[in-house]
Enzyme design. Structure first.
Site, PDB file in Angstrom:
ATOM      1  N   ASP A  62      13.220   0.557 -51.807  1.00  0.00           N
ATOM      2  CA  ASP A  62      13.410   1.536 -50.877  1.00  0.00           C
ATOM      3  C   ASP A  62      15.443   1.076 -51.396  1.00  0.00           C
ATOM      4  O   ASP A  62      16.007   0.870 -50.846  1.00  0.00           O
ATOM      5  CB  ASP A  62      14.056   1.386 -49.363  1.00  0.00           C
ATOM      6  CG  ASP A  62      13.800   3.066 -49.055  1.00  0.00           C
ATOM      7  OD1 ASP A  62      14.302   3.834 -49.926  1.00  0.00           O
ATOM      8  OD2 ASP A  62      13.966   3.228 -47.635  1.00  0.00           O
ATOM      9  N   ASN A  89      16.867   6.284 -62.217  1.00  0.00           N
ATOM     10  CA  ASN A  89      15.902   7.799 -62.060  1.00  0.00           C
ATOM     11  C   ASN A  89      16.162   7.989 -60.596  1.00  0.00           C
ATOM     12  O   ASN A  89      16.284   9.471 -60.169  1.00  0.00           O
ATOM     13  CB  ASN A  89      14.747   7.804 -62.775  1.00  0.00           C
ATOM     14  CG  ASN A  89      13.978   8.712 -61.939  1.00  0.00           C
ATOM     15  OD1 ASN A  89      14.161   9.985 -62.472  1.00  0.00           O
ATOM     16  ND2 ASN A  89      13.112   8.771 -61.770  1.00  0.00           N
ATOM     17  N   TYR A 155      25.292  16.382 -54.480  1.00  0.00           N
ATOM     18  CA  TYR A 155      24.296  16.150 -55.993  1.00  0.00           C
ATOM     19  C   TYR A 155      24.741  16.982 -56.823  1.00  0.00           C
ATOM     20  O   TYR A 155      24.862  15.823 -58.222  1.00  0.00           O
ATOM     21  CB  TYR A 155      22.650  17.216 -55.794  1.00  0.00           C
ATOM     22  CG  TYR A 155      22.591  17.615 -56.503  1.00  0.00           C
ATOM     23  CD1 TYR A 155      21.375  16.232 -56.303  1.00  0.00           C
ATOM     24  CD2 TYR A 155      22.101  18.013 -58.218  1.00  0.00           C
ATOM     25  CE1 TYR A 155      20.065  15.758 -57.908  1.00  0.00           C
ATOM     26  CE2 TYR A 155      21.111  17.786 -59.053  1.00  0.00           C
ATOM     27  CZ  TYR A 155      20.477  16.738 -59.017  1.00  0.00           C
ATOM     28  OH  TYR A 155      19.043  16.557 -59.733  1.00  0.00           O
ATOM     29  N   LYS A 159      26.290  13.219 -60.177  1.00  0.00           N
ATOM     30  CA  LYS A 159      25.677  13.805 -61.638  1.00  0.00           C
ATOM     31  C   LYS A 159      26.460  13.649 -62.608  1.00  0.00           C
ATOM     32  O   LYS A 159      26.601  12.862 -63.085  1.00  0.00           O
ATOM     33  CB  LYS A 159      24.764  14.324 -61.785  1.00  0.00           C
ATOM     34  CG  LYS A 159      23.626  14.852 -60.639  1.00  0.00           C
ATOM     35  CD  LYS A 159      22.822  13.297 -61.208  1.00  0.00           C
ATOM     36  CE  LYS A 159      21.411  13.608 -60.504  1.00  0.00           C
ATOM     37  NZ  LYS A 159      20.646  12.242 -60.454  1.00  0.00           N
ATOM     38  N   SER A 190       8.794  18.743 -61.229  1.00  0.00           N
ATOM     39  CA  SER A 190       7.873  17.944 -61.204  1.00  0.00           C
ATOM     40  C   SER A 190       7.639  18.141 -59.454  1.00  0.00           C
ATOM     41  O   SER A 190       8.294  19.911 -59.196  1.00  0.00           O
ATOM     42  CB  SER A 190       9.021  16.738 -60.894  1.00  0.00           C
ATOM     43  OG  SER A 190      10.736  17.206 -60.536  1.00  0.00           O
TER      44      SER A 190
END
Length: 267
Positions: A62, A89, A155, A159, A190
């Site tokens: 984790d 990833n 987010y 990135k 996904s």
């Protein structure tokens, strides 16, 4: 490939991570798969090992735990394995307004999407550099190329960080023949959107804007083999990134404000 190399893939139990594991296995890499879901990992490992006739090791972890990256690397060494390719990833999303969320969730988000990838690269790249061969893929996003927006506030920032980190590390390690690439997909089929609860909203996006996880991973593999510092997946995403690059900041901000209002209403 003259010798069998090994790829470590984080978040390998599903989606883009599983697709990257599949692609590396296809090209003859043995695999080390890590994620939280051990049973799911074991299933993926069995599947890919049989399909590509490579070894697939399972080490559950984790990465929200700050101790996890070091523990993972130590376990890899204890098993007598080495890492020739690293695919950072693992990730997740936190929908909704930033100040309406729990700080612990945001802290875990930064740990998983920023700190852990940086630490794994820090711990594994020296041996790659010593061997004069290695590959590091940081899965970023088209969101890292666009103006900021409300909702999932960290987010795009995370990135964008990974894109810049990859560019810098690519330059640093080039002389050591270690390739570093930030892979920047857009909308990808996904389970990510199911987990974040955004499936209904994003499903309204036109089909031409979507890519499969398999296509994203194949492009990412080819990009890191060419030592391309940043790879934006798909023609549509490349066009959007180019538009964002030359769009005046104020205009871009105005557009994202309008989009953000729609998003927050949907959430």
């Amino acid at each position: 490939m003259d010798e069998t190399l090994t790829a470590l893939v984080t978040g390998a139990s599903a989606g883009i991570g599983k697709a990257f594991a599949d692609v590396f296995g296809k090209y003859g890499f043995n695999l080390i798969l890590t994620a939280r879901r051990e049973a799911r990992l074991a299933q993926v490992a069995t599947e890919l090992s049989a399909r590509h006739r490579v070894q697939a090791h399972v080490i559950p972890a984790d990465l929200a735990d700050p101790a996890a990256p070091e523990q993972l690397v130590n376990e890899i060494k204890a098993r007598g394995l080495r890492v020739d390719a690293l695919v950072n990833n693992a990730g997740f999303g936190i929908p909704g307004k930033y100040i309406a969320t729990k700080w612990q969730d945001q802290r875990d988000f930064i740990q998983v999407l920023v700190t852990a990838p940086c630490e794994l690269a820090y711990r594994l790249a020296p041996a790659m550099a010593e061997r004069k061969r290695g590959y590091i893929i940081n899965v970023a996003s088209l969101a890292g190329m666009l103006p900021g927006s409300a909702g999932a506030t960290l987010y795009g920032a995370s990135k964008s960080f990974m894109v810049q980190f990859s560019r810098s590390l690519n330059i640093e390690l080039e002389k050591d023949s270690v390739h570093v690439t930030a892979v920047c997909p857009g909308f990808t089929y996904s389970e990510f959107h199911d987990v974040t609860g955004s499936r209904e909203r994003v499903s309204k996006m036109p089909e031409f804007m979507w890519m499969t996880a398999e296509a994203v991973a194949e492009e990412g593999y080819q990009a890191v083999m060419r030592n391309k510092a940043v790879h934006i997946n798909g023609r549509v995403n490349k066009g959007l990134a180019l538009l964002a690059k030359y769009l005046p900041d104020q205009l871009g901000l105005t557009i994202m404000k309008a989009r953000s209002r729609e998003r927050l209403k949907a959430d």
